[in-house]
Enzyme design. Structure first.
Site, PDB file in Angstrom:
ATOM      1  N   ASP A  72       6.290  -8.420 -37.002  1.00 48.39           N
ATOM      2  CA  ASP A  72       6.426  -8.637 -35.381  1.00 48.39           C
ATOM      3  C   ASP A  72       6.598  -9.779 -34.929  1.00 48.39           C
ATOM      4  OD1 ASP A  72       3.900  -9.255 -36.415  1.00 48.39           O
ATOM      5  OD2 ASP A  72       2.991  -9.272 -34.455  1.00 48.39           O
ATOM      6  N   GLU A 126       0.740  -9.219 -36.250  1.00 49.16           N
ATOM      7  CA  GLU A 126      -0.044 -10.377 -36.696  1.00 49.16           C
ATOM      8  C   GLU A 126      -0.078 -11.445 -35.565  1.00 49.16           C
ATOM      9  OE1 GLU A 126      -0.231 -14.376 -38.466  1.00 49.16           O
ATOM     10  OE2 GLU A 126       1.390 -13.476 -37.207  1.00 49.16           O
TER      11      GLU A 126
END
Length: 352
Positions: A72, A126
């Protein structure tokens, strides 16, 4: 667009960047990675967990090395698709950390007989609150997939090795007074003024430097926010100072909290969040072998990363990636493609 994991990892990095994957919206990239691994790496067992993609060999090797990277990114800032300018590749997530992901995915697909068994973990979320972190979900649902003798996280380190990480905690210090009209201030007690002593203690604080396995971790205790006030004509009756403590990994969270309470003894403190640090683990054979194979010397990681999650499981973990941490989350985020190439070569030498 199908990903070619066997392509030059620089080109693969650009392809990963061109698939937007802002936190909570990683499904398309996870789909592409899963499809590519299943089609191009038949020597790997592949598992899908939410928007995380895992793969591993099962060759019966003496040791297992785990390569982990989050897929991400922070929100896009007009920096997708990627673009090249000489040796620099620009785009959202280039440094943090699709360059590392590209290196890991390329090696997983092209090394069919590694000298250590390999596990790949590409995980989601994350960049947002830890409760959503895909690595935590993998730990809860597929714990055996995280077993390894060494974990390498592709966090941006400019191609250096950063060992362990600092722990972090935040507390709110609440000062209370008595509200009054500011024209008759002597009738009140100013809570904002009362924060002065808290700020003085923090300003006078002398932090430790802690040497662990040759890595020097520098602690820091800082006021990072303050709020208070009612109106322009009111003596405020409450003020809250937000304090962040970055502590060396020789302290537990409980010990770190006790230290902050000692420094700010006499004040009303509330712990709002905390994450433990991670010891460097450089004495472990797999970590020593990695340092020797890559010709690198480890330094301390300033900041918190997911190596902490592995350390909590008793797995030595290192940060190693081609990105530049100073460029992470910036509008002009980019990566030096030469670092991608050199990281891929160093890891290939280690793994083969």
């Amino acid at each position: 667009m199908a990903l070619d994991l066997t392509a030059d990892p620089v080109d693969l990095c650009a392809a990963l960047v061109d698939v937007p994957s802002v936190s909570r919206d990683e499904a398309l990239l996870a789909d592409e990675l899963e499809a590519a691994l299943r089609a191009q790496a038949p020597h790997l067992e592949v598992l899908r967990s939410g928007q995380a993609v895992l793969a591993r060999t099962d060759l019966g090797r003496e040791r297992r090395v785990l390569l982990a990277g989050h897929i991400d990114t922070v929100p896009i800032a007009d920096n997708v698709p990627s673009r090249r300018d000489g040796d620099l590749l620009y785009g959202c997530g280039t440094s943090d950390m699709k360059a590392g992901d590209a290196v890991f995915a390329h090696l997983a697909a092209t090394i069919t007989e590694p000298r250590h068994d390999l596990t790949l973990v590409f995980y989601d979320c994350e960049e947002i609150e830890a409760v959503h972190n895909g690595l935590g979900r993998v730990e809860r649902e597929h714990r055996d997939w995280l077993d390894a003798d060494l974990a390498l996280l592709g966090e941006p380190t400019n191609g250096a090795v950063e060992a362990g990480c600092q722990g972090t905690l935040r507390v709110e210090v609440t000062l209370r007074g008595r509200r009054a009209h500011s024209a008759r201030s002597w009738l009140g007690e100013n809570a904002v003024h009362a924060a002065g002593e808290v700020l003085r203690r923090l300003s006078d604080y002398r932090a430790r430097d802690v040497d662990i396995d040759g890595c020097v971790y520098r602690e820091g205790l800082q006021a990072v926010g303050i709020r208070g006030g009612v109106a322009g004509n009111v003596v405020p009756d409450e003020c809250v100072v937000l304090v962040n403590f970055r502590f060396a990994p020789d302290r537990s969270v409980d010990a770190a909290e006790a230290h902050v309470r000692e420094v700010l003894d006499g004040y009303d403190l509330r712990l709002t969040d905390s994450s433990p640090g991670a010891l460097p683990g450089l004495a472990q054979p797999a970590a020593q072998e990695f340092l020797a194979a890559t010709g690198t010397t480890a330094s301390a990681k300033y900041g918190w990363t997911d190596v902490s999650r592995f350390a909590a499981l008793g797995i030595p973990a290192l940060n190693y990636g081609p990105g530049d941490p100073d460029l992470a989350h910036t509008r002009d985020e980019h990566v030096d493609t030469r670092l991608i190439t050199s990281a891929a070569a160093a890891l290939r030498a280690y793994l083969t």
